[in-house]
Design an enzyme around this catalytic site. Structure first.
Site, PDB file in Angstrom:
ATOM      1  CB  SER A  62      -0.968  -0.043   1.189  1.00  0.00           C
ATOM      2  OG  SER A  62      -2.013   0.871   1.034  1.00  0.00           O
TER       3      SER A  62
ATOM      4  CG  ASP B 114      -6.215  -3.154  -4.210  1.00  0.00           C
ATOM      5  OD1 ASP B 114      -6.999  -2.672  -3.376  1.00  0.00           O
ATOM      6  OD2 ASP B 114      -5.015  -2.832  -4.295  1.00  0.00           O
TER       7      ASP B 114
ATOM      8  CG  HIS C 186      -5.050  -2.949  -0.562  1.00  0.00           C
ATOM      9  ND1 HIS C 186      -4.441  -2.323  -1.626  1.00  0.00           N
ATOM     10  CD2 HIS C 186      -4.560  -2.342   0.557  1.00  0.00           C
ATOM     11  CE1 HIS C 186      -3.631  -1.370  -1.178  1.00  0.00           C
ATOM     12  NE2 HIS C 186      -3.685  -1.370   0.149  1.00  0.00           N
TER      13      HIS C 186
END
Length: 417
Positions: free
Chosen positions: A234, A328, A359
């Protein structure tokens, strides 16, 4: 007498175990249940329904679950498909070095959709799932500005060095670092905001902070240079890609569901300033359960207006492994990976892309977290993913990540629990 066994009883959390039930009646319908409590007292559980074979045994490694938290043959299904009793909780081991997760495995007669406290199982056992192997040392880090925790394998070393980072919730998350150290890497779990005396909110990415962390790790007597690896997910993947672009000591980068542009926060490094693409918060969507789907918050990076916000990946001299979950719901990770690969030097990048994965792609043993509450957001955040393809993605990508780091940094000495 009904007997439930798990072999080995004590294991690293990313390693498989074998669950067996013996002493049942032939063709008996039973419910296998696994549950644990995290450090906050939150309960996570899974269950699967089986019919015993002609010998009165159930082996989830070869017998198909008829239903429950999953169906079909999943040897690790009871671990991989754990879900929280309280919605929007994520299973994260906090005290990585001090204790394992204790997973209780129980078998009940018949179909049990719920389990009343007074119900007694036919049999049970307990498994220890550790995030560090024997002899792995955890050293708190407060060196200059650098804050985090260093995980060192047992022995004199030197070991290949890796920096491990998570995302936009901040703080310090250590479980992946502990597992990598158990495979023979010296790993710095690095915080970059909302921890100790670091800034509470992320106003900018100061690359000199991450350079200081890289220098600290390489100067450690048990770390083998001259290069090191970086793993990030991320926002941490965005940082990792910037480190690979500017810092020559970064020779191996694992980018998990990140971006290839600066978003929300500028990057500063010496005299350089890379402006961010602003978040479009007015485009957030609220799901049917009230979670925030942020996939539309990120503007199209192909818009020429945002060219100046691109991370200059054409400068990368090391290797990058891109790991993408195609389901995601945080942002279009596959597009960002493809845009980065188009600008990178030939043969310097490789893409692993997983349909159905969300994700939060983590080491195997971490159950899918498709929605969770995180620091700094008014509502839970939707991460996406479907349980079975996500579990496959975690198992495959973890093997590829460890192999990639060993190929680029040199062999690491794994250990057994």
């Amino acid at each position: 007498m009904v007997e439930v066994t798990v072999t080995p009883r004590s294991s690293l959390a990313d390693r498989p175990v074998q669950v067996r039930v013996r002493g049942l009646s032939p063709s008996q319908l039973v419910t296998l249940r696994a549950w644990l409590k995290d450090e906050h007292g939150e309960c996570f559980q899974s269950r699967a329904f089986f019919r015993a074979d002609g010998s009165g045994e159930v082996d989830p490694g070869s017998h198909a679950a008829l239903g429950g938290s999953y169906s079909g043959v999943w040897p690790m299904g009871l671990f991989w498909f754990l879900q929280p009793d309280t919605l929007f909780r994520r299973l994260v081991k906090r005290d990585v070095a001090g204790s394992p997760f204790l997973v209780r495995l129980e078998v009940f007669d018949g179909l049990r959709l719920g389990t009343e406290p007074q119900e007694q199982p036919l049999g049970w056992c307990e498994a220890e799932r550790w995030y560090v192997g024997p002899g792995v040392q955890r050293v708190p880090v407060r060196e200059g500005r650098v804050r985090g925790a260093l995980f060192l394998p047992p022995g004199p070393g030197p070991f290949p060095g890796v920096i491990d980072m998570f995302g936009g919730a901040g703080g310090l998350i250590e479980f992946r670092a502990g597992l990598l150290a158990s495979r023979g890497f010296a790993v710095l779990a690095l915080a970059f905001f909302a921890y100790d005396d670091l800034p509470r909110v992320l106003a900018q990415l100061d690359l000199e902070y991450f350079e200081e962390a890289a220098d600290f790790l390489l100067q450690h007597p048990k770390v083998r240079g001259p290069g090191l690896g970086v793993v990030g997910v991320s926002k941490g993947a965005e940082v990792a890609l910037a480190m690979a672009s500017f810092l020559p000591q970064v020779v191996a980068t694992v980018w998990i569901n990140g971006t290839a542009f600066l978003h929300g926060n500028p990057l500063v490094y010496k005299d350089l300033h890379i402006p961010p693409i602003p978040y479009r918060l007015e485009r957030v969507l609220l799901t049917e359960v009230g979670a925030m789907d942020n996939s539309a918050v990120f503007a199209d990076p192909r818009d020429p207006t945002y060219r100046a916000s691109a991370i200059p990946v054409e400068k990368i001299r090391g290797k990058v492994l891109f790991v993408v979950g195609e389901a995601d719901r945080s942002f279009n990770s596959k597009l960002f990976a493809q845009l980065a690969l188009e600008r990178m030097p030939p043969e310097s990048g490789r893409l692993l892309s997983y349909p159905g994965a969300g994700h939060l792609i983590e080491p195997p043993g971490s159950p899918l977290c498709s929605i969770s509450s995180i620091r700094g957001t008014p509502r839970p955040v939707a991460w996406g993913g479907e349980p079975q393809p996500h579990a496959h993605a975690q198992e495959h990508s973890w093997h590829e990540i460890v192999q990639f780091l060993e190929q680029q940094l040199g062999p690491a000495a794994a250990m057994k629990l």
